[in-house]
Design an enzyme around this catalytic site. Structure first.
Site, short mmCIF file in Angstrom:
data_model
loop_
_atom_site.label_atom_id
_atom_site.label_comp_id
_atom_site.label_asym_id
_atom_site.label_seq_id
_atom_site.Cartn_x
_atom_site.Cartn_y
_atom_site.Cartn_z
N GLU A 1 6.39 2.17 11.86
CA GLU A 1 4.97 2.42 12.14
C GLU A 1 4.41 1.31 13.02
OE1 GLU A 1 0.65 2.48 9.86
OE2 GLU A 1 2.47 2.50 8.67
N GLU B 1 0.84 -1.21 0.00
CA GLU B 1 0.00 0.00 0.00
C GLU B 1 0.87 1.25 0.00
OE1 GLU B 1 -1.05 3.03 2.84
OE2 GLU B 1 -1.70 1.17 3.81
N HIS B 2 1.93 1.26 0.80
CA HIS B 2 2.87 2.38 0.81
C HIS B 2 3.63 2.47 -0.52
CE1 HIS B 2 3.39 3.68 5.20
NE2 HIS B 2 2.39 2.81 5.22
N GLU C 1 10.23 1.64 2.22
CA GLU C 1 8.89 1.62 2.82
C GLU C 1 8.68 0.40 3.72
OE1 GLU C 1 6.72 4.17 2.57
OE2 GLU C 1 8.33 5.18 1.47
#
Length: 972
Positions: A164, A67-68, A142
């Protein structure tokens, strides 16, 4: 406009959807098999979303990393980060991407036709033709990579998603949520962590990453959504020509399997880290979780949402109250978790004793059995139905486009059954059916079938453990040391070279040719009109009635604001306690649970709060108010005033048991909020060293307030008398006629009805003599490091440029966009590995830079220190400068709901903001030049050099860098 000339598609379904004033249709792209949903409405805030069903097979976070990554350059837009270029240079009203347990979404929204088409183009190219196949650096940046500065340096792990998720895994609530979810669905994709487990993420290989994209990012596995007022034929034909026609339909097995029900309830015990300062006793989480039905039964799912309200969420709800009364925990939380194929009901006791696990489960069951036997409270059920129906009809999602929210809702059925795409948009009939069923035993039968006679459940206990974070950090360090030791000299040098290469890749500037591929509007495309302020001052006796004359479709938004000018300094924290007590204790005519249900059965709710209004230009000039917010249909305005009078005149403050429950809940929620939103905690604290507004916010919602609540909860018996006395004193000091300002967002009819109620309302207010007071902030640059059990940092530096003689200019809004998506983005996020970075320059002069879920501390502060150098050397051609201007205007021109228009106007009134000043700011933005930006270097330098810093971070990191702080202490 009828959709006719689209030969590449066949229509599957067409349906009028009056509940949301839309015409819906479902299409299949003949060649590729893509599903396309179209919602035709009059809404100019157009929404596009392309989603893919992406069931993960393990916890490497591949769906999340992808997704990133797909937004980091594509075939037609070969930049390193077109997503950021869009943020900087489009008029989007929403732009993001989201990973869920079973799907990945890429939604965009814009009111501008050309801009909307640009956003669609970039996003479709990103998902179908990303540069991930040519640029392994994207995956490493990422996702994850080994980092080695030189052959002698320690080996580290870094990556945006890796950091994250380290932050996410630091929160006990997120640990619990994940374990509950995984425990209920062990044989399905829901049994693993789609976001990625930091311990497992480094197991993901580049080839596996690419294979996931090949497998799932095909049109036949996509769900495309178009909403709003646009030429749908043109958009559908464009998608066919540019993307969908390039694919042939194939078979992709991505269906979400159903978890077979358990024969017996599963039990699981986990640990979570706490800092050395936090207790291990009575600090556990007990949870009981039951799978209830499936997502395709809209009526039943809505009924479970109402049962959540009735049994657990509402004050005084019977299941919650039984658990509190028995001392199962100091805070009881519950939820009905939907948005997945098999939703589940979850009941959680926080600050609990793990030895009470069996008693906790037994009490849940016995309480539910008693409710089934005696019957559920019909008034509570109807209140829950009315509350949800009011919200559905109002469709007020604040700054989020309602078309976006509808587009998320449809997936609750569409993802699991192609024949039921619109079910969650047609809920008014569901609410009517449930009102009828509330008079039967429907809800009791649901409780019996799903919450009692159901073994598809889990009991998850999460216990605190001191030193666990350090233990895990050490284990990782030793693992990396051992791995490095196992490498040959050549292999070590290869990692050093790869680390250097990644930095070179990140440092390399975009070519003008690549930048030029991103389509962009011109400055002339942007309206010079600023937002309208709706303020018509009226007088009701001596009281100011501020009318925001807006069409609200028959809903009145009411604010009763009481100046806190008579509240002495020592009682300021207690105003925040008072707003959490009012409406949540008994009154003369209602038990507090009955009061809450009575209000929700007849209105959109009544809320008490504290609001601070700062002067537009002066960070020392603030006006603090106690506010009563209510929303209701016009015919319910008298009812709302009667309920507010009931609360203000007859609330019972002497119920010590109830007060303790409220204080304990406040402590629990503050613990969660301060740690999880560490960036907000750090910013607010740093600003409080010099800003009156932030100083006040600290007293009522920050670290300082937590200390007050912690002291009250820990020593309640000794302090309860003082608490009760303070609350009663505050009632007399605050709720007085001379303190009152009324704000009404409605048309003339609604405002007249409010004005009619004011004389009798004011008669009930307190009038004992009381003097005004002056609260003087006590400023101190503390430069604090707050230690937590987390694994990441939130690093903030703050200052005020007006203190040094600088004036505000609209160009500072451009600078915020530039820093957040250029300088800070590149240095703190892309190179540093932090999940996020933000900045703000307020009209009052208060300013800050902050990082979010950051693996670094000192390194980030050094980046902040060099911000002014970046600004001094800033250069851009007219195209680049225009991009920043457009991105800035995008933040200003977010479509507003009637309630938001009223709220913005109210803030403008008390902050002394006029439309002329807003126009001046807008023109400063529209006419900004490179020289205007460079001229801000000294302003930013003065902010950073004020050296007002605060960091919320891991014990280990803060201890390592403790010389940076004047004070180091535990956050909790």
């Amino acid at each position: 406009m009828k959709i006719e000339n689209i030969p590449a598609y066949e229509q599957i379904l067409e349906q009028e959807i009056p509940d949301i004033h839309a015409k819906g249709s479902l299409w299949k792209h003949k060649k590729s098999g893509a599903r396309v949903m179209v919602l035709e409405t009059e809404d100019e805030n157009k929404v596009f979303n392309i989603a893919f069903r992406t069931p993960p097979a393990n916890s490497t976070g591949v769906a999340h990393i992808l997704e990133h990554s797909v937004l980091c350059g594509s075939k037609e837009f070969p930049l390193k980060d077109p997503f950021v270029e869009l943020v900087k240079g489009s008029l989007n009203t929403f732009l993001n991407a989201m990973t869920y347990p079973d799907k990945t979404m890429y939604p965009v929204a814009s009111c501008n036709d050309a801009d909307f088409k640009n956003l669609m183009h970039v996003y479709l190219d990103a998902v179908f033709f990303p540069n991930i196949y040519q640029k392994e650096e994207i995956f490493r940046q990422e996702g994850w990579h080994y980092e080695l500065e030189n052959a002698e340096a320690p080996l580290k792990l870094n990556g945006v998603v890796y950091n994250e998720m380290k932050g996410a895994f630091s929160s006990p609530e997120e640990v619990l949520d994940r374990e509950v979810f995984n425990s209920l669905f062990p044989d399905t994709p829901y049994g693993v962590e789609s976001g990625g487990d930091p311990n497992v993420i480094p197991e993901l290989s580049y080839s596996e990453f690419l294979e996931f994209h090949k497998r799932y990012y095909h049109p036949v596995n996509s769900y495309i959504y178009l909403y709003g007022n646009m030429d749908m034929e043109e958009r559908l034909n464009w998608m066919d020509e540019h993307y969908l026609s390039k694919y042939d339909e194939t078979v992709i097995d991505s269906a979400i399997p159903k978890q077979k029900a358990f024969d017996t309830v599963k039990e699981l015990t986990m640990e979570y880290p706490v800092s050395e300062n936090e207790p291990e006793e009575e600090n556990s989480y007990l949870s009981y979780n039951i799978v209830a039905g499936n997502s395709l039964d809209v009526e039943q799912n809505t009924a479970f949402d109402i049962l959540d309200y009735t049994l657990l969420s509402a004050p005084g709800a019977p299941l919650k109250q039984a658990l509190l009364d028995a001392g199962m925990g100091k805070d009881i939380m519950g939820s009905y978790e939907d948005g997945i194929y098999q939703p589940f009901f979850s009941i959680v006791a926080k600050n609990a004793d793990p030895k009470k696990k069996d008693e906790f489960v037994a009490l849940i069951r016995s309480t539910l059995e008693e409710i089934v036997k005696k019957g559920i409270d019909k008034k509570a059920i109807l209140a829950g139905i009315n509350y949800m129906e009011f919200r559905f009809r109002e469709a007020d999602y604040a700054s989020y486009p309602k078309g976006l929210m509808y587009g998320l809702d449809v997936f609750d059925s569409w993802l699991y059954d192609d024949h039921h795409p619109f079910d969650y948009l047609c809920k008014l009939k569901v609410f009517e059916n449930l009102k009828e069923k509330a008079q039967t035993r429907y809800f009791e039968d649901l409780i019996k079938e799903y919450l009692l006679d159901n073994t598809h459940a889990s009991i998850v206990v999460v216990n605190p453990k001191r030193g666990l974070a350090a233990q895990r950090d050490k284990a990782l360090e030793e693992k990396l040391e051992a791995y490095k030791s196992s490498l040959s000299k050549e292999e070590v040098e290869k990692i050093v070279a790869e680390s250097a290469h990644l930095k070179e890749y990140q440092d390399a500037p975009e070519t003008p040719e690549a930048l030029a591929t991103i389509p962009m509007l011109k400055r002339s495309d942007i309206s010079k009109e600023t937002i309208k302020i709706y303020n018509t001052p009226k007088k009701s006796g001596d009281t100011l009635l501020l009318h925001h004359n807006i069409d609200t479709n028959g809903i009145c938004y009411l604010d009763l604001l009481f100046d806190l000018k008579k509240v002495p300094q020592e009682l300021i924290p207690y105003t925040s306690i008072l707003k959490s007590v009012l409406g949540y204790v008994d009154t003369e005519n209602y038990k507090y649970g009955e009061l809450f249900n009575e209000i929700n059965a007849n209105s959109g709710g009544i809320l008490f709060g504290i609001q601070g209004f700062g002067d537009y230009k002066d960070n020392q000039d603030i006006r603090n108010m106690a506010g009563i917010k209510a929303k209701m249909l016009y015919d319910k305005i008298p009812f709302v005033f009667e309920m507010i009078k009931e609360i203000l005149i007859t609330s019972v403050f002497d119920d010590e048991k109830r007060l303790y429950e409220i204080i304990a809940r406040m402590k629990s929620r503050l613990q969660m909020g301060l740690a999880q939103a560490g960036h907000s905690t750090a910013v607010k604290r740093a600003l409080s060293y010099f800003s009156a507004n932030a100083y006040y916010q600290e007293q009522i919602a920050g670290v300082e307030f937590y200390k007050v609540i912690d002291g009250l909860e820990s020593n309640f018996e000794a302090k309860k008398g003082e608490l009760i006395s303070n609350l009663k004193t505050l009632m007399k000091l605050i709720f007085r006629e001379e303190n009152l300002t009324v704000s009404c967002t409605a048309d003339e009819e609604g405002c007249n009805l409010v004005e009619k109620e004011l004389p009798s309302f004011k008669k009930c207010l307190f009038d004992e003599p009381a003097e005004d007071t002056v609260c003087t902030p006590i400023y101190e640059v503390k430069n604090e490091g707050f230690k937590t059990s987390g694994q990441v940092q939130y690093v903030a530096t703050a200052g005020n440029f007006r203190e040094q003689g600088f004036e505000y200019t609209g160009c500072l809004k451009i600078l915020k966009v530039m820093l957040s998506y250029e300088y800070l983005w590149m240095n703190v996020r892309v190179k540093g590995g932090a999940y996020g970075c933000m900045s703000e320059f307020k009209t009052s002069g208060d300013s800050y830079l902050v990082s979010y879920r950051d693996p670094n501390l000192k390194k980030t502060l050094e980046v902040f220190e060099h911000t002014a150098d970046y600004i001094r050397n800033f250069d851009a051609d007219e195209r680049e400068m225009t991009k920043y201007v457009i991105g800035t205007i995008s933040d200003l021109d977010v479509p507003m709901t009637p309630a938001t228009k009223g709220s913005v106007s109210l803030n403008a009134w008390f902050s002394n903001v006029t439309e002329e000043e807003l126009k001046k700011e807008r023109m400063e933005i529209l006419n900004a030049t490179v020289e205007d930006i460079r001229a801000l270097a000294e302003l930013v330098d003065c902010v950073v050099k004020q050296q007002r810093i605060c960091v919320v971070g891991s014990e280990e990191k803060i201890e390592q860098e403790k010389d940076l702080f004047k004070t180091v202490e535990h956050l909790l």
